[in-house]
Design an enzyme around this catalytic site. Sequence first.
Site, PDB file in Angstrom:
ATOM      1  N   GLU A 173      -3.975  -5.117  -7.071  1.00 50.65           N
ATOM      2  CA  GLU A 173      -5.052  -5.938  -6.519  1.00 50.65           C
ATOM      3  C   GLU A 173      -6.353  -5.161  -6.560  1.00 50.65           C
ATOM      4  O   GLU A 173      -6.392  -3.960  -6.342  1.00 50.65           O
ATOM      5  CB  GLU A 173      -4.755  -6.352  -5.074  1.00 50.65           C
ATOM      6  CG  GLU A 173      -4.612  -5.171  -4.121  1.00 50.65           C
ATOM      7  CD  GLU A 173      -4.260  -5.577  -2.705  1.00 50.65           C
ATOM      8  OE1 GLU A 173      -3.328  -6.383  -2.573  1.00 50.65           O
ATOM      9  OE2 GLU A 173      -4.911  -5.084  -1.769  1.00 50.65           O
ATOM     10  N   ASP A 217       0.819  -1.209   0.000  1.00 53.25           N
ATOM     11  CA  ASP A 217       0.000   0.000   0.000  1.00 53.25           C
ATOM     12  C   ASP A 217       0.857   1.265   0.000  1.00 53.25           C
ATOM     13  O   ASP A 217       0.492   2.257  -0.622  1.00 53.25           O
ATOM     14  CB  ASP A 217      -0.914   0.018   1.231  1.00 53.25           C
ATOM     15  CG  ASP A 217      -1.967  -1.077   1.182  1.00 53.25           C
ATOM     16  OD1 ASP A 217      -1.689  -2.136   0.602  1.00 53.25           O
ATOM     17  OD2 ASP A 217      -3.060  -0.891   1.746  1.00 53.25           O
TER      18      ASP A 217
END
Length: 860
Positions: free
Chosen positions: A515, A448
Amino acid sequence: MSRSIRCVLAVLVLLLASGVVSAGSAVAAAGSTELASGWALRPATGLADTGAAISTPGYATTGWNPVTLPSTVLAGLVANGVYQDVYFGQNLKNVPDLTTQDWWFRGEFTAPATAPGQVYWLRFKGLSYRAQIWLNGVQLDAAAVGTFVGHEYDATAAIRPGAANALAVRVTPPRHDCKDLSACTVDWNPEAPDMNAGIWNTTLLDTTGPVALRDPYVRTTLSGTAADLNVYVDAVNATNAPVTTTVSGTIAKAGRPDLTFSQDVTLAARERKEVAFAPLHVSDPVLWWPYQFGSPELYRLTVAAGASDSKSIDFGIRQVTDYRTTVNGTSFAGYKINGRPILLRGGGYVWDLMQRWDTRTNAAHINYVKDMGLNTIRLEGTLGNEELYDLADKAGILVMPGFVCCSAWEDDSAWTAEQEQVARASLDSQLRSLRHHASVFLWTYGSDQPPTAAHLAAYKGVAAALHWQNPTLDNVATWSNADAGMKMDGPYVWEPPVLWWDESRSGGAFGSTGEEGTEAPPPLETLQRFLAPADIWPIGTAYNYHAGKPGSVFDTVAPYTTGLTKRYGTPTSAADQSRKSEAQNYENARAFFEAWSARQHVRSFGSIFWMLNNAWPSVHWNLYDYYLKPGGGYFGTKKATEPVHIAYDYLTRAVHVVNSTLATRSGLTATVSVHNLPDLAQKYTASAPVTATANAGVQVLTVPALTGLSGTYLIRLQLKDAAGAKVSDNVYWYSTSPDTLGNKSNWYRTTPKTYADLTGLNALPTANVTATAVRAVSAGTETVTITLTNPSGLAFLVRPEVVADGREVVPVTYTDNYVTLWPGESTTITATYRTSDLTGHQPSVRVRGYNVPTTTIPLS
């Protein structure tokens, strides 16, 4: 205590000259033994004995739990029945917190007999999280630390050659909530009560002469039709005197001449040194290609330090390069294999919650990826399953590993000095393990968020020192790093299929995504394996317990069930819910991969579906369930990625033809027809000639806005070749009141504004499909050829399954499934599985569908 022994005996004569020992002249036995059996486990609490005593051969382990390594603490306790059925319902809650105390692992083994100059090495490939290690009463390490750090010890002074030896390892578990640099699954499922503490990877006893070799590697550079190969290997001097040896090697490939090389190496006492060889030039090499691009050809490297030690690895001659393209104002990464652009289509893989693995399961993951038409597996912190990498090498499946998000791995601004050391050592250990694998094409330092500048520089220094030949990414989320190269903006809960086609949405199919995905509850038969009937219908607390980590935003499937109810109608039973769920999973996974494929190499470059599989029985993200049963999402994906495919854009009503092969297909004809339900009255049709360019997508038709349609209607797309043979056949069910999207609600969801009315499917008359099946058995593999015929009406989403003892035989692959048959149509489907997976039961074929009653056909 040996599960597998690979020993090579060498006879040498020890020579001493001017204080320099020749490594090519010692009598030694070189080999490696995995220390898998003969172990026992117990809590450290209540045991007063020291490691020195526990590691004494013959020490009594009465009352301990026998275990086989690798094993986490929880896996060992479950194997011994201390905790039972932990994956059923909410039983995992009954397991206490196992991280509040230390745990002892103790094993005995017989060491190979000694010989002059022989050295014994003890190697742990995975300890979690801290460990104190004793061998025969001698402490080898008081503070081994790091889940992903390899630990190696010269055990020669402590070993008892040819006799019983005892190892004792005191493990301190990682902290909960991913506060240590350990294995984490964040919010994907409940945390393991032991946080995967234990000896989770292989433990080895190696024997060598004075010089040991470590981490051989071949770096490939392609130039035109030739390749230059740089060979590296570390040499370790185990003696207290300088040593000289000849390190030599061979690169071999069947049908090609061997390449040989050597150099003399002098090592100082106890020195570890990298040995680098002059580049080897190979004209016209046999290249390693990923699945669907060619054959995944492998070469064999063998290196030896005289007769002191030798190591072999498989590697591929291939080169991965990255490039950047700006789409919608953001720079995205694309990748080329051997100069050819490839659309990454994959899923996020995760280990079992207890980090258990076996060859059957690893092979099933790789085979399922190929069968679905995917080419990539992402490993977000799920590192260390080396057999999976080996299988991926041989299958041509790309692997995208990296560190995990939302944990101590990314909360690195306040790392302690120990954590900084562990992070660097973890990367060093993992890159050494990964770098020779042809399948591994990329490393991501963060997920992230990127690491801090200082830690990123340190990481890149490790990669450079190891001659890492593949691209890297600082992280995979443009929201935290505009230059990341991949986006990760969600969604992570159910969205209607139109979202994937909409480039104005965060999850739209453009650029590259690390993702994004959707909830996908498994079929009813799977739910019945881990939930009580009362929790399956109506959906109960235990059902949502299997959605995500309790307390996270993903501990409920409400977005999914809301979409299902509003689109397909309120379920009337568990079976009805499963029937509708499978249809919703199919259409959503199909649309996801269709949208990404249609724009490949122009506006889309790679997509990772969240997730590929589950760590435990889950009702959330997956393309197939924990028990390896393929469902609607699996077959929707397989349909979307067929070699030459015709697809429908839910947003613009465009029709696309996608050619995923490397050969252009000309002389094709695309046809679209629109039909009312339930009578199948045709309301529109059009055709167009198609030339499908290799490795590309093309728009061929657009369906106009139509009137006179039933509330739920069907869109049939067909692609045929010049001889009229069917190339692709695709059926969509949609509505005159389509799905529409609101604004993005939060970081993981765009809440739908309106839902498509698909309830017309529930009014389809019963279709009486007939089926025949023939079973063939050969060398432990079985194939069942199933022919389905629909005499009249529409047979919607017909699902044949090979079953034994009431359950589908898994792992299994089908040439097609969830097929829709029009009046008078017939199709043939082949299923393949292993005889051993029948577990002694007689197979049969079960056929059912959305409007097709269940029938069963015995197989002889």
